[in-house]
Structure formats: structure tokens, C-alpha cells
Design a protein around this motif. Structure first.
Motif, PDB file in Angstrom:
ATOM      1  N   GLU A   8      80.579  14.733  79.701  1.00  0.00           N
ATOM      2  CA  GLU A   8      81.840  14.359  80.356  1.00  0.00           C
ATOM      3  C   GLU A   8      81.940  12.846  80.428  1.00  0.00           C
ATOM      4  N   VAL A   9      83.087  12.305  80.000  1.00  0.00           N
ATOM      5  CA  VAL A   9      83.310  10.869  79.966  1.00  0.00           C
ATOM      6  C   VAL A   9      83.857  10.384  81.294  1.00  0.00           C
ATOM      7  N   GLY A  10      84.618  11.187  81.965  1.00  0.00           N
ATOM      8  CA  GLY A  10      85.274  10.815  83.213  1.00  0.00           C
ATOM      9  C   GLY A  10      86.679  11.353  83.210  1.00  0.00           C
ATOM     10  N   ARG A  11      87.215  11.583  84.413  1.00  0.00           N
ATOM     11  CA  ARG A  11      88.570  12.115  84.585  1.00  0.00           C
ATOM     12  C   ARG A  11      88.768  13.406  83.798  1.00  0.00           C
ATOM     13  N   GLY A  12      87.705  14.225  83.712  1.00  0.00           N
ATOM     14  CA  GLY A  12      87.819  15.532  83.059  1.00  0.00           C
ATOM     15  C   GLY A  12      87.880  15.465  81.546  1.00  0.00           C
ATOM     16  N   ARG A  13      87.419  14.368  80.951  1.00  0.00           N
ATOM     17  CA  ARG A  13      87.441  14.229  79.489  1.00  0.00           C
ATOM     18  C   ARG A  13      86.030  14.434  78.938  1.00  0.00           C
ATOM     19  N   PHE A  14      85.960  14.996  77.735  1.00  0.00           N
ATOM     20  CA  PHE A  14      84.680  15.338  77.133  1.00  0.00           C
ATOM     21  C   PHE A  14      84.587  14.777  75.727  1.00  0.00           C
ATOM     22  N   LEU A  15      83.367  14.359  75.339  1.00  0.00           N
ATOM     23  CA  LEU A  15      83.126  13.850  73.996  1.00  0.00           C
ATOM     24  C   LEU A  15      82.766  14.998  73.064  1.00  0.00           C
ATOM     25  N   GLY A  16      83.285  14.950  71.843  1.00  0.00           N
ATOM     26  CA  GLY A  16      82.947  15.944  70.833  1.00  0.00           C
ATOM     27  C   GLY A  16      81.792  15.455  69.982  1.00  0.00           C
ATOM     28  N   GLU A  17      81.515  16.172  68.917  1.00  0.00           N
ATOM     29  CA  GLU A  17      80.444  15.795  68.000  1.00  0.00           C
ATOM     30  C   GLU A  17      80.860  14.562  67.194  1.00  0.00           C
ATOM     31  N   PRO A  18      79.996  13.540  67.100  1.00  0.00           N
ATOM     32  CA  PRO A  18      80.331  12.364  66.290  1.00  0.00           C
ATOM     33  C   PRO A  18      80.449  12.741  64.808  1.00  0.00           C
ATOM     34  N   MET A  19      81.444  12.151  64.135  1.00  0.00           N
ATOM     35  CA  MET A  19      81.649  12.382  62.704  1.00  0.00           C
ATOM     36  C   MET A  19      81.484  11.053  61.974  1.00  0.00           C
ATOM     37  N   VAL A  20      80.581  11.025  61.011  1.00  0.00           N
ATOM     38  CA  VAL A  20      80.359   9.815  60.236  1.00  0.00           C
ATOM     39  C   VAL A  20      81.387   9.786  59.109  1.00  0.00           C
ATOM     40  N   ILE A  21      82.251   8.760  59.145  1.00  0.00           N
ATOM     41  CA  ILE A  21      83.302   8.631  58.124  1.00  0.00           C
ATOM     42  C   ILE A  21      82.738   7.949  56.883  1.00  0.00           C
ATOM     43  N   ASP A  22      82.085   6.828  57.065  1.00  0.00           N
ATOM     44  CA  ASP A  22      81.373   6.136  55.987  1.00  0.00           C
ATOM     45  C   ASP A  22      80.182   5.414  56.599  1.00  0.00           C
ATOM     46  N   GLU A  23      79.501   4.574  55.836  1.00  0.00           N
ATOM     47  CA  GLU A  23      78.294   3.925  56.358  1.00  0.00           C
ATOM     48  C   GLU A  23      78.574   2.943  57.500  1.00  0.00           C
ATOM     49  N   ARG A  24      79.824   2.547  57.713  1.00  0.00           N
ATOM     50  CA  ARG A  24      80.176   1.602  58.771  1.00  0.00           C
ATOM     51  C   ARG A  24      80.956   2.233  59.919  1.00  0.00           C
ATOM     52  N   THR A  25      81.522   3.423  59.737  1.00  0.00           N
ATOM     53  CA  THR A  25      82.472   3.985  60.703  1.00  0.00           C
ATOM     54  C   THR A  25      82.040   5.365  61.190  1.00  0.00           C
ATOM     55  N   THR A  26      82.086   5.535  62.504  1.00  0.00           N
ATOM     56  CA  THR A  26      81.825   6.826  63.138  1.00  0.00           C
ATOM     57  C   THR A  26      82.983   7.127  64.082  1.00  0.00           C
ATOM     58  N   GLY A  43      92.415  12.175  72.071  1.00  0.00           N
ATOM     59  CA  GLY A  43      92.272  10.961  71.271  1.00  0.00           C
ATOM     60  C   GLY A  43      90.918  10.906  70.596  1.00  0.00           C
ATOM     61  N   ALA A  44      90.591   9.711  70.070  1.00  0.00           N
ATOM     62  CA  ALA A  44      89.317   9.539  69.387  1.00  0.00           C
ATOM     63  C   ALA A  44      88.802   8.127  69.609  1.00  0.00           C
ATOM     64  N   LEU A  45      87.490   8.044  69.746  1.00  0.00           N
ATOM     65  CA  LEU A  45      86.818   6.746  69.770  1.00  0.00           C
ATOM     66  C   LEU A  45      86.328   6.477  68.352  1.00  0.00           C
ATOM     67  N   THR A  46      86.685   5.342  67.794  1.00  0.00           N
ATOM     68  CA  THR A  46      86.245   4.973  66.458  1.00  0.00           C
ATOM     69  C   THR A  46      85.346   3.754  66.580  1.00  0.00           C
ATOM     70  N   ILE A  47      84.153   3.866  66.041  1.00  0.00           N
ATOM     71  CA  ILE A  47      83.195   2.760  66.090  1.00  0.00           C
ATOM     72  C   ILE A  47      83.020   2.244  64.668  1.00  0.00           C
ATOM     73  N   THR A  48      83.457   0.996  64.431  1.00  0.00           N
ATOM     74  CA  THR A  48      83.339   0.364  63.119  1.00  0.00           C
ATOM     75  C   THR A  48      82.609  -0.965  63.294  1.00  0.00           C
ATOM     76  N   ASP A  49      81.467  -1.090  62.622  1.00  0.00           N
ATOM     77  CA  ASP A  49      80.650  -2.312  62.689  1.00  0.00           C
ATOM     78  C   ASP A  49      80.384  -2.746  64.128  1.00  0.00           C
ATOM     79  N   GLY A  50      80.124  -1.781  65.024  1.00  0.00           N
ATOM     80  CA  GLY A  50      79.797  -2.104  66.408  1.00  0.00           C
ATOM     81  C   GLY A  50      80.994  -2.326  67.315  1.00  0.00           C
ATOM     82  N   THR A  51      82.222  -2.271  66.793  1.00  0.00           N
ATOM     83  CA  THR A  51      83.443  -2.445  67.590  1.00  0.00           C
ATOM     84  C   THR A  51      84.060  -1.086  67.846  1.00  0.00           C
ATOM     85  N   THR A  52      84.309  -0.775  69.116  1.00  0.00           N
ATOM     86  CA  THR A  52      84.872   0.521  69.494  1.00  0.00           C
ATOM     87  C   THR A  52      86.376   0.404  69.704  1.00  0.00           C
ATOM     88  N   THR A  53      87.117   1.351  69.142  1.00  0.00           N
ATOM     89  CA  THR A  53      88.574   1.380  69.260  1.00  0.00           C
ATOM     90  C   THR A  53      88.993   2.754  69.777  1.00  0.00           C
TER      91      THR A  53
END
Length: 104
Positions: A8-26, A43-53
Motif C-alpha cells: 500500500e502506497v497511501g490513501r488506499g493506493r497499491f503498487l503493482g508488479e514492476p514492468m521493465v520497458i527497456d534497460e533504462r525504464t521501469t 496511474g503509473a510510476l515510471t522510473i527512467t535513469d533514476g528519475t521518477t515520473t
């Protein structure tokens, strides 16, 4: 074998399984419990080169429904206003106000 619950992330939100898009992006999907406990993706959290969006999901059906309801309310209020007082001016012609008639 039971599946462990999603963290649980907070406010009733849950994280799913991470998906590796390429060698730099999850990408990590984020969901909440909806009607009858069914998961609803928010929504989705995208992590590219250490930056989360954060990228929210737009529910186009909900947006369309809000537009339809707004239109119906506007039409009902407009109709009620016209039925109560028409948009044209109230005009009455009386005999002493006829053209060419002088008032003494």
C-alpha cells in the motif's frame, strides 16, 4: 500458493508488479480498490535513469458523463427560465397608445 498483497502506497493506493520497458525504464502500475473490491488503475510510476515520473490515468468515460450531466442541467435550467418568463419583452397595446392617437 497464495499471492502476497500489493504494497500500500497511501490513501488506499497499491503498487503493482514492476514492468521493465527497456534497460533504462521501469514502470510500476498504481491502483486502488474500486466498487466491490475490484482493482482500478489510477496511474503509473515510471522510473527512467533514476528519475521518477507520475502519469495519471484519464477516465474518458467519466469525463464524457460529466459533460452530458452538465449539458442536461443547463438545458433544464434554461427551459425553466424560458417557461417562467419568455425571453421576448412583454408587449401590450392599449387603445390610448395607438399610433396617431393624441393623448389629451
Amino acid at each position: 500458493m497464495s499471492v502476497p498483497p500489493a504494497p500500500e502506497v497511501g490513501r488506499g493506493r497499491f503498487l503493482g508488479e514492476p514492468m521493465v520497458i527497456d534497460e533504462r525504464t521501469t514502470m510500476i502500475p498504481v491502483s486502488r480498490r474500486g466498487f466491490r473490491g475490484a482493482p482500478v488503475t489510477v496511474g503509473a510510476l515510471t522510473i527512467t535513469d533514476g528519475t521518477t515520473t507520475w502519469t495519471p490515468v484519464v477516465d474518458s468515460g467519466r469525463v464524457a458523463m460529466i459533460g452530458v450531466i452538465t449539458g442536461l442541467i443547463a438545458a433544464a435550467l434554461g427551459s425553466a427560465a424560458v417557461l417562467r418568463q419568455p425571453p421576448w419583452p412583454k408587449m401590450t397595446i392599449e387603445s390610448d397608445h395607438l399610433p396617431g392617437h393624441r393623448h389629451h
